[in-house]
Design an enzyme around this catalytic site. Structure first.
Site, PDB file in Angstrom:
ATOM      1  N   ARG A  54       0.832  -1.205   0.000  1.00  0.00           N
ATOM      2  CA  ARG A  54       0.000   0.000   0.000  1.00  0.00           C
ATOM      3  C   ARG A  54       0.870   1.261   0.000  1.00  0.00           C
ATOM      4  NH1 ARG A  54      -1.432   4.077   2.375  1.00  0.00           N
ATOM      5  NH2 ARG A  54       0.122   3.688   3.995  1.00  0.00           N
ATOM      6  N   GLU A 185      -4.453  -7.926 -24.600  1.00  0.00           N
ATOM      7  CA  GLU A 185      -3.008  -8.157 -24.539  1.00  0.00           C
ATOM      8  C   GLU A 185      -2.646  -9.580 -24.939  1.00  0.00           C
ATOM      9  OE1 GLU A 185       0.793  -7.884 -21.431  1.00  0.00           O
ATOM     10  OE2 GLU A 185      -1.223  -7.403 -20.723  1.00  0.00           O
ATOM     11  N   LYS A 227      -2.599  -4.007 -26.354  1.00  0.00           N
ATOM     12  CA  LYS A 227      -1.300  -4.016 -25.674  1.00  0.00           C
ATOM     13  C   LYS A 227      -0.464  -5.165 -26.237  1.00  0.00           C
ATOM     14  CE  LYS A 227       1.002  -3.993 -21.156  1.00  0.00           C
ATOM     15  NZ  LYS A 227       0.863  -3.839 -19.698  1.00  0.00           N
TER      16      LYS A 227
END
Length: 629
Positions: A54, A185, A227
């Protein structure tokens, strides 16, 4: 109506996709799974806890000005729901910077039974519900990765291609039904020895199949992003390939397969270093050809590598890490516009480039690495930049380059280490921990047939820089047999060069390199014995028992004043004080000392100040040898 099931989110999808594909911007891929981010944290000594994850992502998303170059950020699921230390949702942080939040939705790959290790991606089950939840949290685009590999045994199979493109198309349709722009992707891995032509053939097959599948699933192309991999040779291919070749091959494949309705093509970095990935993107955007899409980036490691190593888990480094992220983001924003001039990221980016396999700019892969190492040697000339090399993780790959089978890379890596370590205790300490001394000793060893004189010159310089002032490195050098190597190098016979010899001939150049090696060996031995401590007493004993008498006798007779002077100072150090292993008159040493003294005495009436210390040293040596006779 050709698209009876078009999503009610169609207008929003088109707007979001177009925004992410904004010129001069790209995507920050911060979607590493718990396991993957653990692998990124391990080298910098950061524990893989949720709080550390985090904190790290908060550092990324609070980088001031990041939205100037980043239009979207892909998150892992836990990150999408995280908040800052003051309670602000990460999604809000991104929106404030004009960054669209995205989410990785696939569940990883599993092997396809009956294939040669080929895979297909999981995650369709429950995807509809998950996408609805992600949209409610603020995500507006998603990513799903399919993996295709190239081998000499027939991969990719039609089964692998069909399974992967079909699942990608199904995922894309589900995302659009829930308001998320799908990033499609289908990655062709660059592992292996295949050529750029083979990579282009496979990439074209896969993309053609992908857009057929997207059409079959009624996917709104204006609300998607692609992608793909760049079309480049496999990482084990040894031929020549320029950045221009890679750019042309990639764009040509895209022209053949990707409809102009697609707003943006966001390339993955595919294991390239930060600088390589940026330059490759820049080369494509400089091409003067039809490019109806925005050619941009969706980089993970190629944006974060220097950031991670600069941060290193230390709160004191947060501002520097943010600056590193902004520098790489700016570089890639410029590359998207075709205006990148190189050099972003400093020593860390250059080091990463030097240590990995680069795409090239009109030269072979080997020549490209040589050029990167030479640039790096210039970058680390100051102490601060030498420390930067370590702080951003560039030191370890440079040490690893000493194991290369290419001498031209080895001596250049040694040159970088010599420059960075000079009078730099921090670099000396970490180079020692990364095992630099054994690597350099192998290159110094006169019995090593895989080394050469140029490598030995640079390796001796690097070893001297690492050892000087460091007792730990000196101890490692002595214990590793370094003294024996130096004595052997001092004793080596060297062919004489005729007065009329061509200095540009290979034979004369080789002799000159051998002479440089001998000078450095003499200086290094003198340095090892010139200090007073228990460690340097051990060094003196090691020198005496390694055949120094014969080596010094030979060195005193060569026509090289620098070698003679340092040998005299070495011998004076060896006879000073009392020791259990005294230097004795053997192997013609006494006669060589007497001969050299006679020459020096004959110059006594001349103004040769530099010979006075040598004469004093050898006089002391002669007296002690006589005493031990």
């Amino acid at each position: 109506n050709p698209l009876p099931n078009m999503s009610s989110f169609a207008a929003e999808l088109v707007e979001t996709a177009s925004y992410i594909a904004t010129r001069g911007k790209g995507i920050l891929a911060a979607d590493e799974s718990v396991g993957t981010i653990g692998k990124r944290f391990a080298p910098i000594g950061v524990e893989n806890t949720e709080e550390n994850r985090r904190f790290y992502r908060e550092m990324l998303f609070t980088t001031p000005g990041l939205g100037k170059y980043i239009s979207g950020a892909i998150c892992f699921e836990e990150t999408l729901f995280h908040k800052t230390a003051d309670g602000t949702p990460f999604v809000e942080l991104m929106k404030r910077e004009g960054i669209v939040p995205g989410i990785k939705v696939d569940k990883g790959v599993v092997e396809l039974p009956g294939t040669d290790g080929e895979t297909v991606t999981q995650g369709i089950d429950g995807l509809n519900e998950r996408c609805a939840r992600y949209y409610a949290q603020g995500a507006r685009f998603a990513k799903w990765r399919g993996v295709i590999k190239i081998t000499d045994t027939g991969c990719p199979s039609e089964l692998s291609i069909n399974e992967n493109v079909t699942r990608l198309a199904r995922y894309a349709a589900i995302c659009q039904a829930n308001g998320l722009v799908p990033i499609v992707e289908p990655e062709i891995l660059m592992d292996g020895p295949h050529s750029i032509e083979r990579a282009a053939e496979v990439t074209e097959r896969v993309l053609a199949a992908q857009y057929k599948a997207l059409s079959d699933h009624h996917v709104l192309l204006e609300g998607t992003l692609l992608k793909p991999n760049m079309v480049r040779p496999g990482t084990e291919w040894e031929g020549e390939c320029s950045e221009a070749d890679i750019a042309r091959a990639t764009v040509r494949v895209l022209q053949h397969t990707v409809p102009c309705a697609v707003p943006g093509i966001m390339f993955l970095s595919g294991g390239m270093s930060e600088e390589q990935a940026t330059r490759a993107l820049d080369a494509m955007n400089r091409l003067d050809t039809k490019k109806p899409w925005s050619l941009s980036f969706s980089y993970g490691r190629a944006l974060q590598q220097t950031v991670l190593k600069t941060w290193a888990g230390d709160a004191a480094n947060v501002d520097a890490a943010k600056a590193a992220l902004l520098a790489r983001a700016k570089a890639n924003g410029e590359a998207q516009l075709g205006t990148y001039e190189g050099g972003a990221g400093g020593a860390g980016a250059e080091a990463g480039e030097a240590a990995s396999t680069p795409p090239t700019g009109g030269m072979s892969l080997l020549a490209s690495k040589e050029e990167a190492l030479e640039r790096l040697a210039e970058l680390v000339e100051t102490i601060d930049r030498g420390r930067d090399l370590h702080l951003v993780g560039g030191l370890r790959p440079i040490v690893a380059t000493l194991r290369s089978s290419h001498p031209s890379l080895v001596w250049r890596a040694a040159n970088v280490l010599a420059t960075a370590s000079q009078n730099n205790p921090i670099v000396q300490k970490w180079a020692l921990q990364f095992g630099v001394v054994p690597e350099l000793l192998r290159d110094i060893d006169p019995a090593n047939e895989h080394s050469n004189e140029k490598v030995r010159v640079k390796a001796l310089t690097a070893c001297s820089a690492v050892v000087r002032g460091s007792e730990a490195a000196t101890a490692a050098f002595i214990e590793g047999g370094g003294v024996k190597h130096l004595v052997a190098l001092l004793a080596r016979p060297i062919a004489a060069v005729a007065a009329d010899a061509d200095e540009d001939s290979d034979e004369v150049k080789e002799v000159r390199q051998q002479q440089r090696v001998r000078r450095k060996a003499a200086f290094f031995l003198m340095h090892l014995t010139a200090h007073t401590s228990e460690l340097f007493e051990q060094a003196r004993d090691a020198v005496i028992t390694s055949g120094i008498a014969a080596a010094a006798a030979a060195a005193l007779r060569v026509d090289d004043g620098e070698v003679q002077e340092n040998t005299a100072r070495l011998l004076a150090a060896l006879v000073s004080g009392a020791r259990s292993t005294p230097l004795r008159d053997e192997d013609g040493l006494g006669a060589a000392v007497a001969e050299r003294l006679a020459v020096l005495e004959s110059h006594a009436g001349e103004d040769r100040e530099f010979e006075k210390e040598e004469r004093i040293a050898l006089t002391a040596v002669s007296m002690r040898l006589a005493a031990h006779a």
